[in-house]
Design a protein around this motif. Structure first.
Motif, short mmCIF file in Angstrom:
data_model
loop_
_atom_site.label_atom_id
_atom_site.label_comp_id
_atom_site.label_asym_id
_atom_site.label_seq_id
_atom_site.Cartn_x
_atom_site.Cartn_y
_atom_site.Cartn_z
N MET A 1 0.84 -1.17 0.00
CA MET A 1 0.00 0.00 0.00
C MET A 1 0.89 1.24 0.00
O MET A 1 1.97 1.23 0.57
N LYS A 2 0.40 2.31 -0.63
CA LYS A 2 1.17 3.55 -0.67
C LYS A 2 0.90 4.40 0.56
O LYS A 2 -0.25 4.60 0.95
N TYR A 3 2.00 4.89 1.14
CA TYR A 3 1.94 5.79 2.28
C TYR A 3 2.73 7.05 1.94
O TYR A 3 3.56 7.05 1.05
N GLY A 4 2.48 8.10 2.68
CA GLY A 4 3.22 9.35 2.55
C GLY A 4 3.18 10.05 3.89
O GLY A 4 2.37 9.71 4.77
N ILE A 5 4.04 11.05 4.07
CA ILE A 5 4.08 11.79 5.33
C ILE A 5 3.96 13.27 5.00
O ILE A 5 4.67 13.78 4.12
N ALA A 40 5.14 9.62 -1.64
CA ALA A 40 4.54 8.28 -1.61
C ALA A 40 5.61 7.19 -1.64
O ALA A 40 6.56 7.27 -2.41
N PHE A 41 5.43 6.21 -0.75
CA PHE A 41 6.32 5.06 -0.69
C PHE A 41 5.49 3.83 -0.38
O PHE A 41 4.43 3.91 0.23
N GLU A 42 5.96 2.69 -0.85
CA GLU A 42 5.24 1.42 -0.66
C GLU A 42 5.62 0.79 0.67
O GLU A 42 6.80 0.76 1.04
N LEU A 151 -0.05 9.26 6.05
CA LEU A 151 -1.23 9.11 5.21
C LEU A 151 -1.12 7.84 4.40
O LEU A 151 -0.02 7.36 4.13
N TYR A 152 -2.26 7.30 3.98
CA TYR A 152 -2.24 6.20 3.04
C TYR A 152 -3.22 6.47 1.92
O TYR A 152 -4.18 7.22 2.09
N GLN A 153 -2.94 5.86 0.77
CA GLN A 153 -3.76 6.12 -0.41
C GLN A 153 -4.82 5.04 -0.57
O GLN A 153 -4.52 3.85 -0.52
N LEU A 154 -6.05 5.49 -0.76
CA LEU A 154 -7.17 4.59 -0.99
C LEU A 154 -7.21 4.17 -2.46
O LEU A 154 -6.53 4.75 -3.30
N GLU A 155 -8.05 3.18 -2.76
CA GLU A 155 -8.14 2.67 -4.13
C GLU A 155 -8.57 3.74 -5.13
O GLU A 155 -8.20 3.69 -6.29
N ASN A 156 -9.36 4.72 -4.67
CA ASN A 156 -9.83 5.78 -5.59
C ASN A 156 -8.79 6.89 -5.79
O ASN A 156 -9.07 7.88 -6.46
N SER A 158 -7.51 8.84 -3.45
CA SER A 158 -7.51 9.85 -2.38
C SER A 158 -6.63 9.39 -1.22
O SER A 158 -6.32 8.21 -1.08
N TRP A 159 -6.22 10.36 -0.41
CA TRP A 159 -5.34 10.10 0.72
C TRP A 159 -6.08 10.37 2.02
O TRP A 159 -6.86 11.32 2.11
N THR A 160 -5.83 9.52 3.02
CA THR A 160 -6.45 9.70 4.33
C THR A 160 -5.41 9.46 5.42
O THR A 160 -4.42 8.77 5.19
N VAL A 161 -5.65 10.04 6.59
CA VAL A 161 -4.69 9.94 7.68
C VAL A 161 -4.76 8.55 8.32
O VAL A 161 -5.83 8.08 8.70
N HIS A 162 -3.60 7.92 8.41
CA HIS A 162 -3.48 6.65 9.13
C HIS A 162 -3.21 6.91 10.60
O HIS A 162 -3.83 6.31 11.47
N GLU A 163 -2.27 7.83 10.86
CA GLU A 163 -1.93 8.17 12.25
C GLU A 163 -1.32 9.56 12.29
O GLU A 163 -0.65 9.98 11.36
N THR A 164 -1.57 10.25 13.40
CA THR A 164 -1.03 11.59 13.64
C THR A 164 0.03 11.50 14.72
O THR A 164 -0.16 10.80 15.72
N PHE A 165 1.14 12.23 14.55
CA PHE A 165 2.25 12.20 15.48
C PHE A 165 2.49 13.60 16.02
O PHE A 165 2.80 14.52 15.27
#
Length: 172
Positions: A1-5, A40-42, A151-156, A158-165
């Motif tokens: 899955m793709k993540y980003g910060i 974005a990174f896998e 953040l992580y990328q959904l199938e559509n 869009s990006w949503t927050v996975h966790e806040t630091f």
């Protein structure tokens, strides 16, 4: 899955940026206005707990920081991207570096230029017209940032927050 910060600026800046992004950024509906700290990174599902723990450690040693915006700028002629230029403070640069070392080790695709995108993927003529207009904006804004987000990328797309630091050792 793709993540980003990324970090998100205040609602005031998000509202300003979105007033232009609606027209000039095809990614408007995919992610709120943000400053990308790590593109974005896998990541596999198994690696997410280890990465979140490392991000917690990075956040703990990173104090809240000033975010200063002074002008509208552009990456042209390399890319037809218009953005709010964020002052590259030592703390912001250190955070960026920490997010590209350790188990997150990767070389950034581009040199780190802290910014919040206003418009992108514009034709040359549109870029020129919009940039000439927007660079006259008198943007002088400062705020304190006390968190960043995984953040992580959904199938559509869009990006949503996975966790806040939260930044700083007192923000556990």
């Amino acid at each position: 899955m793709k993540y980003g910060i990324a970090l998100f600026p205040s609602k005031k800046i998000q509202d300003l940026v979105n007033s232009y992004r609606k027209r000039y950024d095809p990614n408007y509906a995919l992610v709120p206005p943000h400053l990308t700290l790590k593109s974005a990174f896998e990541v596999t599902d198994e690696d997410v707990p280890r990465i979140t723990e490392e991000l917690r450690s990075i956040a703990e040693i990173t104090p809240p920081m000033k975010l200063a915006i002074r002008k509208v700028s552009s990456f042209s002629p390399v890319n037809n991207v218009i953005y709010l230029k964020v002052e590259p403070t030592e703390q912001l640069l250190q955070l960026h570096d920490r997010l590209h070392n350790g188990s997150l080790n990767s070389a950034p695709e581009y040199s780190f230029v802290p910014h919040i995108t206003i418009g992108q993927k514009l034709s040359d003529d549109e870029h020129s017209d919009v940039y000439e207009s927007l660079k006259m904006l008198d943007v002088k804004h400062e705020e304190t940032i006390d968190r960043f987000h995984l953040l992580y990328q959904l199938e559509n797309g869009s990006w949503t927050v996975h966790e806040t630091f939260l930044l700083g050792k007192d923000c556990k």
